[in-house]
Design an enzyme around this catalytic site. Structure first.
Site, mmCIF file in Angstrom:
data_model
loop_
_atom_site.group_PDB
_atom_site.id
_atom_site.type_symbol
_atom_site.label_atom_id
_atom_site.label_comp_id
_atom_site.label_asym_id
_atom_site.label_seq_id
_atom_site.Cartn_x
_atom_site.Cartn_y
_atom_site.Cartn_z
ATOM 1 N N GLU A 13 0.874 -1.168 0.000
ATOM 2 C CA GLU A 13 0.000 0.000 0.000
ATOM 3 C C GLU A 13 0.910 1.216 0.000
ATOM 4 O O GLU A 13 1.118 1.864 1.004
ATOM 5 C CB GLU A 13 -0.924 -0.058 1.221
ATOM 6 C CG GLU A 13 -2.092 0.908 1.155
ATOM 7 C CD GLU A 13 -1.690 2.281 1.637
ATOM 8 O OE1 GLU A 13 -1.178 3.078 0.812
ATOM 9 O OE2 GLU A 13 -1.866 2.545 2.820
ATOM 10 N N GLU B 169 4.422 8.057 -4.316
ATOM 11 C CA GLU B 169 5.293 7.360 -3.363
ATOM 12 C C GLU B 169 6.186 6.324 -4.036
ATOM 13 O O GLU B 169 6.783 5.484 -3.363
ATOM 14 C CB GLU B 169 4.442 6.695 -2.273
ATOM 15 C CG GLU B 169 3.775 7.690 -1.353
ATOM 16 C CD GLU B 169 3.112 7.029 -0.157
ATOM 17 O OE1 GLU B 169 3.258 5.799 0.014
ATOM 18 O OE2 GLU B 169 2.448 7.745 0.620
#
Length: 692
Positions: free
Chosen positions: A148, A157
């Site tokens: 995640e 990210e």
């Protein structure tokens, strides 16, 4: 941040001095200071772990995907929640490798694993996933990847390079993944509010102070960076004119190696007349291969019978906004507009064009590489705000009229104030410190001064900090006028009172101020009100069990507020209150303390009795600073919750209280006493509360 498996060095900023220091975090279980300090309070971990829809979706997908013992790799493991779900799904067999590069999270993960008797089931590795090698850190390639590593934009990210490396080096062929796929969507919108957040050039054309921060030819030197900005769009739904149906943009499969670059051309038909100011985007996760488990970050006006969005408000994932350059593109219902979308390894961007020659495409398309000073959207909106500019002009006029001022020093990172002072007929010589902008600010001010018809000699940028300034630097003149907005680069996400760095700077400069020196602003007033903030409180409450796994040991480090043990309290946090879901003021606004900038910085304290004027559930208090710009208190710039360009400080209660006016006899609490103490050495505000 530099790290190893033994310790991590984390940079900590002192907001009152602008100085940084390295804080050492050791990789040992005896570090009690780490356990009891809200070191990670400003991160999104707590909010994410309080997202029950997210947690349930991952649990369901993991249990559906992992049906037999195997090797599971969890990249970006955080507290180890997904790792524990995977271990539980396999029973007593199988292997889980949890990879987490950030040492503070590794320390928390080990505590959580120990608390849940999972230490022997999950192997924790304090490294980036691209630092792992089969045969060294992990014995074999993994059969299942759970991860995640998503932000509001999806890619920020490092999702793509992480998946590429994992498929190339860490996973078996045809590995299973949770999530399975992510799809991004967008919608064309018209919104005056969103337009004001980026189009400084056209917005400042309505101001009357004689200064142009973006004169012709210099638009690229001071503008909002062309990128997607995370923002809660539901609070401005009534201000948005939807100009298209939602459209699919990109699809990213986790189960196969993604490409670093992609592009797509879309033809979008307008559903209403209007002007396209922005593209609002979101993403949808398909967590299982069969397509029965989904999670969406769509705004609430998007509905789908197949996809369920979280019921509760969440702050860790928002929608994203891409601003269309200039004043947007005019379009009529039924007209088609071409959208060209591209993605790199870490971001998604758009370009729009139309088929019809009568539609307008403004020529404010500058490349990111041309930018000299990139403004946050709220900063651009402030610079373009007619009321804010007029307040600054009035404050300065009241200080300069009838007075002989020879030297003005602008102490903060404002590029507006030096130009505003310099354009007065009998302006003093202007010196500016620009402690954060430095050379970039100098280049901009030189170009802007010339474009505004000012002499290049009228503004001087000093390449020194306040502690190093001497009378020699000031040409043997004392400062007659000390100014600031105040605004400091890097303080955008800080608490309001941390802009009192100006007061610290004013104190440091005391020896070079003239006896009758004027200070702008003249003082700051700490103001507050009691509020109902149920959504924010729920997202910041203490963790107990998450999908069956106890997380209570992480509450102090993550800065949890709600349901804390007795005598413990959560930290005050900065938020755009208008974006925090359901919000209601339960008291009148009241003054808590004043900061007098005519004097040197000192400890301050204040106390006020709060009379609740509305019945409801009080979840905490919102605090902000109103800046008084003149000695007559006639020019005040507020940064309160009704001012959407500033963040406020929010102090949440450990336990919400039912409150109301004295007229309501059945209400539990009618008033409270709020006390605050400002520590000038640390720049901290201690808040004490007593309900009566």
């Amino acid at each position: 941040m530099s790290s190893s498996t033994q310790r991590v060095f984390q940079l900590k900023l002192d907001p009152l001095t602008g100085n940084s220091e390295w804080v050492v975090i050791e990789d040992n279980d005896d570090d009690q200071s780490f356990a009891h300090q809200p070191l990670l309070a400003t991160t999104s971990y707590l909010d994410m772990l309080n997202d029950s829809a997210r947690n349930a979706a991952f649990r369901q997908a993991i249990e559906k995907t992992i049906t037999r013992p195997c090797h599971v790799l969890d990249i970006g493991a955080g507290t180890g929640l997904l790792s524990m779900m995977a271990a539980r799904a396999m029973g007593d067999e199988g292997r889980v490798t949890a990879c987490e590069s950030y040492l503070p999270m590794v320390k928390l993960m080990k505590k959580v694993l120990r608390l849940n008797a999972m230490e022997g089931r999950v192997k924790v590795i304090n490294k980036r996933s691209d630092e792992l090698y089969v045969g060294l850190e992990i014995p074999s390639r993994a059969h299942v990847l759970v991860s995640e590593i998503l932000d509001s934009e999806l890619l920020g990210e490092g999702l793509i390079p992480t998946l590429q490396h994992a498929h190339d080096n860490l996973l078996v062929e045809n590995a299973l993944t949770v999530p399975y796929r992510a799809t991004t969507y967008g919608q064309l919108v018209e919104s005056t509010f969103l337009w004001k957040l980026h189009d400084l050039h056209n917005n400042e054309s309505n101001v009357s102070d004689g200064i142009r921060l973006t004169p012709p030819g210099l638009g690229s030197m001071l503008s909002v960076k062309r990128q997607q900005y995370a923002m809660h769009c539901d609070p401005i739904r009534e201000e948005i004119n939807l100009l298209s149906e939602p459209f699919k943009i990109f699809e990213f499969d986790f189960w196969k190696r993604p490409e670093s670059y992609g592009e797509t051309e879309l033809c979008v038909k307008a559903t209403n007349d209007g002007r396209v100011h922005a593209v609002v985007s979101w993403w949808v996760l398909q967590l299982d291969q069969e397509g029965t488990i989904y999670y969406s970050t769509a705004p609430r006006w998007i509905s789908s019978p197949k996809i369920t969005s979280p019921d509760e408000w969440c702050d860790h994932w928002k929608q994203c906004v891409w601003f269309v350059p200039g004043s947007g593109i005019s379009i009529f219902k039924g007209e088609e507009i071409h959208l060209h979308a591209t993605h790199t390894e870490t971001n998604i961007s758009y370009n729009l064009d139309t088929q019809v020659s009568t539609t307008e495409i403004l020529n404010h398309r500058w490349a990111t590489g041309d930018l000299q000073l990139a403004l946050p959207p709220e900063r651009a909106a402030t610079f373009g705000d007619k009321g804010w500019r007029l307040s600054m002009l009035k404050a300065l006029q009241s200080k300069l009229q009838g007075r002989d001022r020879r030297l003005c020093l602008v102490a903060d990172d404002s590029v507006f104030l030096p130009l505003l002072v310099a354009q007065f007929p009998e302006a003093p010589h202007v010196m500016s410190l620009l402690p954060g902008l430095k050379e970039r600010g100098l280049k901009y001010l030189q170009a802007a001064a010339h474009a505004n018809g000012l002499s290049h000699k009228c503004i001087e940028v000093l390449e020194k900090g306040v502690k190093q300034l001497t009378m020699h630097d000031l040409h043997q003149k004392k400062v007659d006028l000390l100014m600031a907005e105040p605004f400091y680069v890097g303080h955008d996400s800080m608490l309001p009172w941390q802009n009192l760095r100006f007061w610290r700077d004013r104190t440091t400069l005391d020896d070079i101020l003239s006896e009758d020196a004027l200070i702008i602003p003249s003082k700051g007033i700490l103001r507050a009100c009691a509020v109902s903030l149920p959504d924010l409180w729920e997202s910041r409450r203490c963790l107990t069990k998450i999908e069956g796994f106890d997380h209570s040991v992480v509450n102090a480090t993550l800065g949890a507020c709600g349901h804390l043990p007795e005598f413990e309290e959560g930290p005050c946090q900065p938020f755009f209150v208008w974006q925090c879901g359901e919000f209601d003021m339960l008291s009148e606004t009241f003054d808590l303390m004043e900061f007098d900038f005519s004097k040197q910085i000192c400890q301050c304290q204040g106390k006020s009795q709060v009379q609740f004027t509305k019945s409801g559930v009080c979840h905490g208090f919102v605090l902000w600073i109103d800046w008084v710009m003149d000695l007559q208190n006639s020019v005040v710039i507020s940064t309160g919750p009704d001012r959407r360009y500033w963040k406020q400080g929010v102090k949440l209660l450990g336990t919400p209280r039912t409150v109301g006016s004295q007229i309501l006899r059945n209400v539990q609490t009618c008033s409270a006493v709020l006390e605050a103490v400002f520590n000038p050495l640390k720049g901290e505000l201690k808040i004490l509360l007593d309900f009566l």
